[in-house]
Structures are given as structure tokens and as C-alpha cells.
Design a protein around this motif. Sequence first.
Motif, PDB file in Angstrom:
ATOM      1  N   LEU A  10      -0.070   9.636   7.182  1.00  0.00           N
ATOM      2  CA  LEU A  10       1.687   9.037   7.670  1.00  0.00           C
ATOM      3  C   LEU A  10       2.136   8.500   7.744  1.00  0.00           C
ATOM      4  CD1 LEU A  10       0.819  11.941  10.736  1.00  0.00           C
ATOM      5  CD2 LEU A  10       1.094  12.476   8.528  1.00  0.00           C
ATOM      6  N   MET A  11       3.150   8.193   7.521  1.00  0.00           N
ATOM      7  CA  MET A  11       4.675   6.768   7.290  1.00  0.00           C
ATOM      8  C   MET A  11       5.758   7.855   7.659  1.00  0.00           C
ATOM      9  SD  MET A  11       2.534   4.798   3.960  1.00  0.00           S
ATOM     10  CE  MET A  11       3.642   2.901   5.024  1.00  0.00           C
ATOM     11  N   ALA A  12       6.203   6.971   7.700  1.00  0.00           N
ATOM     12  CA  ALA A  12       8.118   7.144   8.517  1.00  0.00           C
ATOM     13  C   ALA A  12       8.670   7.442   6.956  1.00  0.00           C
ATOM     14  CB  ALA A  12       8.604   6.012   9.347  1.00  0.00           C
ATOM     15  N   THR A  13       8.590   6.666   6.321  1.00  0.00           N
ATOM     16  CA  THR A  13       9.946   6.049   5.621  1.00  0.00           C
ATOM     17  C   THR A  13       9.412   5.935   4.128  1.00  0.00           C
ATOM     18  OG1 THR A  13      10.698   4.337   4.897  1.00  0.00           O
ATOM     19  CG2 THR A  13      11.503   5.672   7.241  1.00  0.00           C
ATOM     20  N   GLU A  14       9.601   5.760   2.819  1.00  0.00           N
ATOM     21  CA  GLU A  14       9.273   5.266   1.519  1.00  0.00           C
ATOM     22  C   GLU A  14       9.659   4.485   1.225  1.00  0.00           C
ATOM     23  OE1 GLU A  14       7.322   7.291  -0.974  1.00  0.00           O
ATOM     24  OE2 GLU A  14       8.402   9.533  -0.819  1.00  0.00           O
ATOM     25  N   LEU A  15      10.445   4.180   2.358  1.00  0.00           N
ATOM     26  CA  LEU A  15      10.355   2.029   1.369  1.00  0.00           C
ATOM     27  C   LEU A  15       9.079   1.362   2.911  1.00  0.00           C
ATOM     28  CD1 LEU A  15      14.230   2.236   3.520  1.00  0.00           C
ATOM     29  CD2 LEU A  15      13.433   1.617   0.927  1.00  0.00           C
ATOM     30  N   GLU A  16       8.352   1.764   3.088  1.00  0.00           N
ATOM     31  CA  GLU A  16       6.610   0.881   3.945  1.00  0.00           C
ATOM     32  C   GLU A  16       5.848   1.479   2.294  1.00  0.00           C
ATOM     33  OE1 GLU A  16       8.001   1.651   8.600  1.00  0.00           O
ATOM     34  OE2 GLU A  16       7.329   3.485   7.717  1.00  0.00           O
ATOM     35  N   TYR A  17       6.102   3.123   2.131  1.00  0.00           N
ATOM     36  CA  TYR A  17       5.365   2.984   1.128  1.00  0.00           C
ATOM     37  C   TYR A  17       5.194   1.600  -0.334  1.00  0.00           C
ATOM     38  CZ  TYR A  17       2.567   5.971  -1.718  1.00  0.00           C
ATOM     39  OH  TYR A  17       1.362   6.811  -2.059  1.00  0.00           O
ATOM     40  N   GLY A  18       4.457   0.544  -0.359  1.00  0.00           N
ATOM     41  CA  GLY A  18       5.213   0.087  -1.876  1.00  0.00           C
ATOM     42  C   GLY A  18       3.882  -0.227  -2.189  1.00  0.00           C
ATOM     43  N   GLU A  19       3.474  -0.910  -3.462  1.00  0.00           N
ATOM     44  CA  GLU A  19       3.443  -0.844  -4.698  1.00  0.00           C
ATOM     45  C   GLU A  19       1.682  -0.760  -4.050  1.00  0.00           C
ATOM     46  OE1 GLU A  19       3.280  -4.026  -7.553  1.00  0.00           O
ATOM     47  OE2 GLU A  19       4.315  -5.114  -6.225  1.00  0.00           O
ATOM     48  N   HIS A  20       0.808  -1.878  -3.187  1.00  0.00           N
ATOM     49  CA  HIS A  20       0.055  -1.959  -3.060  1.00  0.00           C
ATOM     50  C   HIS A  20      -0.277  -0.709  -2.344  1.00  0.00           C
ATOM     51  CE1 HIS A  20      -0.307  -5.963  -3.906  1.00  0.00           C
ATOM     52  NE2 HIS A  20       0.710  -6.074  -3.770  1.00  0.00           N
ATOM     53  N   LEU A  21       0.489   0.600  -1.967  1.00  0.00           N
ATOM     54  CA  LEU A  21      -0.601   0.842  -1.155  1.00  0.00           C
ATOM     55  C   LEU A  21      -0.616   2.506  -1.981  1.00  0.00           C
ATOM     56  CD1 LEU A  21       1.423   1.316   2.996  1.00  0.00           C
ATOM     57  CD2 LEU A  21      -0.967   1.183   2.123  1.00  0.00           C
ATOM     58  N   LYS A  22       0.100   2.166  -3.076  1.00  0.00           N
ATOM     59  CA  LYS A  22       0.802   3.494  -4.155  1.00  0.00           C
ATOM     60  C   LYS A  22      -1.188   4.070  -4.746  1.00  0.00           C
ATOM     61  CE  LYS A  22       5.644   3.578  -4.412  1.00  0.00           C
ATOM     62  NZ  LYS A  22       6.755   3.494  -5.113  1.00  0.00           N
ATOM     63  N   LYS A  23      -1.405   2.438  -4.602  1.00  0.00           N
ATOM     64  CA  LYS A  23      -3.313   2.406  -5.255  1.00  0.00           C
ATOM     65  C   LYS A  23      -4.098   3.025  -4.752  1.00  0.00           C
ATOM     66  CE  LYS A  23      -1.338  -1.254  -7.955  1.00  0.00           C
ATOM     67  NZ  LYS A  23      -2.056  -3.019  -8.056  1.00  0.00           N
ATOM     68  N   LEU A  24      -3.738   3.209  -3.579  1.00  0.00           N
ATOM     69  CA  LEU A  24      -4.547   4.138  -2.525  1.00  0.00           C
ATOM     70  C   LEU A  24      -4.430   5.406  -2.559  1.00  0.00           C
ATOM     71  CD1 LEU A  24      -5.411  -0.026  -0.440  1.00  0.00           C
ATOM     72  CD2 LEU A  24      -6.343   1.471  -2.446  1.00  0.00           C
ATOM     73  N   ILE A  25      -3.376   5.193  -1.433  1.00  0.00           N
ATOM     74  CA  ILE A  25      -3.158   7.053  -1.072  1.00  0.00           C
ATOM     75  C   ILE A  25      -1.775   7.165  -1.111  1.00  0.00           C
ATOM     76  CG2 ILE A  25      -4.954   6.011   1.299  1.00  0.00           C
ATOM     77  CD1 ILE A  25      -1.901   5.319   2.440  1.00  0.00           C
ATOM     78  N   LYS A  26      -2.038   9.112  -0.916  1.00  0.00           N
ATOM     79  CA  LYS A  26      -0.339   9.409  -0.945  1.00  0.00           C
ATOM     80  C   LYS A  26       0.091  10.218   0.596  1.00  0.00           C
ATOM     81  CE  LYS A  26       1.688  12.928  -3.720  1.00  0.00           C
ATOM     82  NZ  LYS A  26       2.309  13.647  -4.990  1.00  0.00           N
TER      83      LYS A  26
END
Length: 204
Positions: A10-26
Motif C-alpha cells: 500500500l502507498m499513498a500516492t503515485e508520486l512516491e511510486y518511482g522507477e525502482h519500486l515499479k520493477k518490484l511491486i504493484k
Amino acid sequence: MWGEKSVLFLMATELEYGEHLKKLIKPHIIGVGPIEAAIHTTKILSSMKNENRLPDLVVSLGSSGSQKLKQTEVYQVSSVSWRDMDATVLGVEKGVTPFVDLPATVDMPTLIPGFPSASLSTGGNVVSGDGYKNIKTDMVDMETYAVLRSCQTFNVPLFGLRGISDGQKELEHAMDWRQYLHIVDEKLANALKLLDKVLEQPEK
């Protein structure tokens, strides 16, 4: 699956969900603040329960503010409190919700051995400058306590990771918060890789 466990991120906003996290989780995006976080987390967990697939673990992650901790570093949440709750005029300790059997500060599991941990308070305000004077915890956010209460309702454990995005100087505009999010993103991803190794280990 994450390691040997089913994990809900769980994350609050898309702004915190960057390229490195996108490689690991959704992750599911649950919104900013305690109310949005509680509504969306409860909705997600309720749907999962109805489908008999409640996760083994919920992971709440994102940015945090602090005047005490090093900017851009990531910490696992050792405890969380609700700084908005104040029923002291009724003789109730600050931070304690009347008629709810919980202390003002709730301990949380720190799952990654040797990884730094810190205490956290959740509230509905963005803390900046002098606002930290009355903050007793190491760092602040706007969602974790609400997510915890939802998780407790469904008897699912919660693990928290927060990266320090701001706090050393007073916030003047949104970019003051956003300027280090790309670094926090990378360090959160590195922390999740460590968590994956922990969850791969068989339970004793």
C-alpha cells in the motif's frame, strides 16, 4: 507471492511510486491522510476476505517527514501513534481513542534484522518547521496508523517502511517534499529486496 508469503503493498500516492519500486511491486494507492487510507485499505481487505485471499502481510511504504533522522534514509516502523487523537478533557491519555483497547503507541514488527527502525506518528496535517516541536516520535506520516487499524480489523499483520523526504527545513511548496522522492524510491526498493530474503526463510 513475495518470498513465501502473499503480501499486499500500500502507498499513498503515485508520486512516491518511482522507477525502482515499479520493477518490484504493484501497490494499491490508498490516498493521502488517515480517512482516505482507512477507507481504501478497508475496502481492499474486505474484498480480499470475500474472495478468501487475505494476505499474510500488509506492507505500508512511502515518504515521511523528520527533523531527527537523516534525509533520504529509509527506516522500518517500530511503533506508530495517532497524533490527532486528543480526548484529554475527558481524562483520557493523549493519543488514546476512548473505548478502544489500544495504548497511545502501538508497537509494530521490525522484520529486517539489522535494518534501522524508528517510531512514527500519523496525523491529518503536513508537519513542517515549528510543527515538529510537539512531535515526540522520530518521524511523521499521514496514513500508517489508519492502515494499522484496518489491518487489525481483519487480523492481518502490518509492516511499515518510510523514507525521509523532508523535515530539515520548512516546507514552502510541494517541490520541497518531492525533490528527494526519487532517492527514497530507490532506497525503499533496496529495503524490499531485504524483506524478500527474510520472507523466503521458513518459519521456525
